[in-house]
Motif scaffolding. Structure first.
Motif, mmCIF file in Angstrom:
data_model
loop_
_atom_site.group_PDB
_atom_site.id
_atom_site.type_symbol
_atom_site.label_atom_id
_atom_site.label_comp_id
_atom_site.label_asym_id
_atom_site.label_seq_id
_atom_site.Cartn_x
_atom_site.Cartn_y
_atom_site.Cartn_z
ATOM 1 N N GLN A 77 0.837 -1.188 0.000
ATOM 2 C CA GLN A 77 0.000 0.000 0.000
ATOM 3 C C GLN A 77 0.881 1.251 0.000
ATOM 4 O O GLN A 77 2.070 1.186 0.289
ATOM 5 N N ASN A 78 0.287 2.397 -0.313
ATOM 6 C CA ASN A 78 0.967 3.667 -0.104
ATOM 7 C C ASN A 78 0.004 4.591 0.637
ATOM 8 O O ASN A 78 -1.222 4.438 0.555
ATOM 9 N N ARG A 79 0.555 5.518 1.362
ATOM 10 C CA ARG A 79 -0.257 6.356 2.244
ATOM 11 C C ARG A 79 -1.266 7.198 1.474
ATOM 12 O O ARG A 79 -2.387 7.422 1.927
ATOM 13 N N PHE A 80 -0.876 7.671 0.304
ATOM 14 C CA PHE A 80 -1.775 8.518 -0.479
ATOM 15 C C PHE A 80 -3.034 7.749 -0.873
ATOM 16 O O PHE A 80 -4.155 8.177 -0.592
ATOM 17 N N GLN A 82 -4.172 4.889 0.244
ATOM 18 C CA GLN A 82 -4.913 4.353 1.378
ATOM 19 C C GLN A 82 -5.696 5.434 2.099
ATOM 20 O O GLN A 82 -6.823 5.201 2.542
ATOM 21 N N GLY A 83 -5.122 6.634 2.200
ATOM 22 C CA GLY A 83 -5.832 7.730 2.852
ATOM 23 C C GLY A 83 -7.093 8.119 2.102
ATOM 24 O O GLY A 83 -8.150 8.345 2.702
ATOM 25 N N ASP A 86 -9.763 5.255 2.498
ATOM 26 C CA ASP A 86 -10.452 5.229 3.793
ATOM 27 C C ASP A 86 -11.585 6.246 3.858
ATOM 28 O O ASP A 86 -12.569 6.043 4.568
#
Length: 280
Positions: A77-80, A82-83, A86
């Motif tokens: 995953q990557n934070r971008f 996944q953020g 969500d």
């Protein structure tokens, strides 16, 4: 909140449609004479190219289970992504997925092909209807081939699998399609059809062409959003799908424009210099 978001987006699309109809109606009333432009279509070559493209796409789909990677090649995953995921995923992901099927497979194609047929009839140029549809089909097949073969090569895991923490649950969800997230086929299909139909209408100079831009593009964007809401794709999957679909939707009609036969590519050489002439 998921349903509320959907109706807000739908209302925005409706307002764009009303505005485009008003502008088109005003333009139609201002001009007394109107000439519909032609599109160049190589009848001896292009049907065979279309069949080849259709065969390539069909091959990817028929052999999907055999060609799809058994294990994800792009698993992290990557934070971008996944953020965004969500915040946009609906609690009822099934409803979002079904809506994306309706918008991507029914509404966009219906507005694209039905709209072109209606616009050509309104401008008294129904003879161009088949060529319009053929150009849209070429654009769509280009986008679908790019999507299908890229999916098989990249092997990105679907976002909903990241949420399945139970090992047995993961086993139940596992299929050949689970590692084909990149990039979004629904989105590339919707943008290629919506943009190519609007581009054809503009190149033809149909007076109601703004209506296709105001319906096809927002509906394609809505399709991409619903793929995220349904937990089937990350934002990056949808963005790349939108870019691929848009580029194919712009390129193929542009190559068929009325003055395409005036394009020049030339190369001249002498003992002292080499020059290239390019006019598109």
């Amino acid at each position: 909140m998921s349903g509320r978001r959907f109706w807000i987006v739908s209302a925005a699309i409706a307002s764009l449609l009303v505005g485009s109809v008003a502008r088109a109606d005003e333009a139609a009333g201002n001009g007394k004479e109107h000439r519909v432009r032609k599109l160049h279509y190589a009848i001896r070559i292009e049907p065979f190219l279309t069949l080849a493209a259709a065969g390539s796409f069909a091959t990817a789909e028929v052999l999907r289970n055999q060609l799809a990677p058994g294990q994800c090649r792009w698993c992290r995953q990557n934070r971008f992504d996944q953020g965004i995921q969500d915040n946009l995923v609906w609690s009822n992901t099934t409803a979002a997925r079904r809506l994306s099927d309706w918008t991507g497979f029914i509404f966009v194609p219906g507005f694209a092909l039905g709209g072109l047929a209606a616009l050509s009839t309104m401008d008294e140029a129904p003879a161009g209807m088949l060529v319009d549809a053929a150009v849209v089909l070429e654009s769509t097949l280009l986008a679908l081939n790019l999507t299908s073969w890229t999916k098989l090569l990249v092997g990105r895991q679907r976002p909903f699998l990241y949420r399945a923490t139970d090992e047995d649950g993961v086993e139940r969800l596992r299929s050949a399609d689970d590692n084909l997230s990149f990039f979004s086929g629904h989105t590339s299909l919707a943008f290629s059809m919506g943009v190519s139909a609007a581009m054809v209408a503009s190149l033809r100079d149909y007076r109601w062409a703004p209506v296709l831009w105001a319906t096809g593009v927002p509906l394609a964007a809505l399709t991409g959003y619903l793929r995220i809401a349904g937990d089937r794709h990350f934002l990056s999957d949808v963005v790349v799908g939108a870019v691929a679909g848009t580029l194919s939707g712009l390129l193929i009609p542009w190559l068929h424009r009325e003055d395409a036969d005036k394009a020049v590519v030339g190369l001249t050489a002498s003992s002292t210099e080499v020059s290239i002439q390019l006019r598109l």
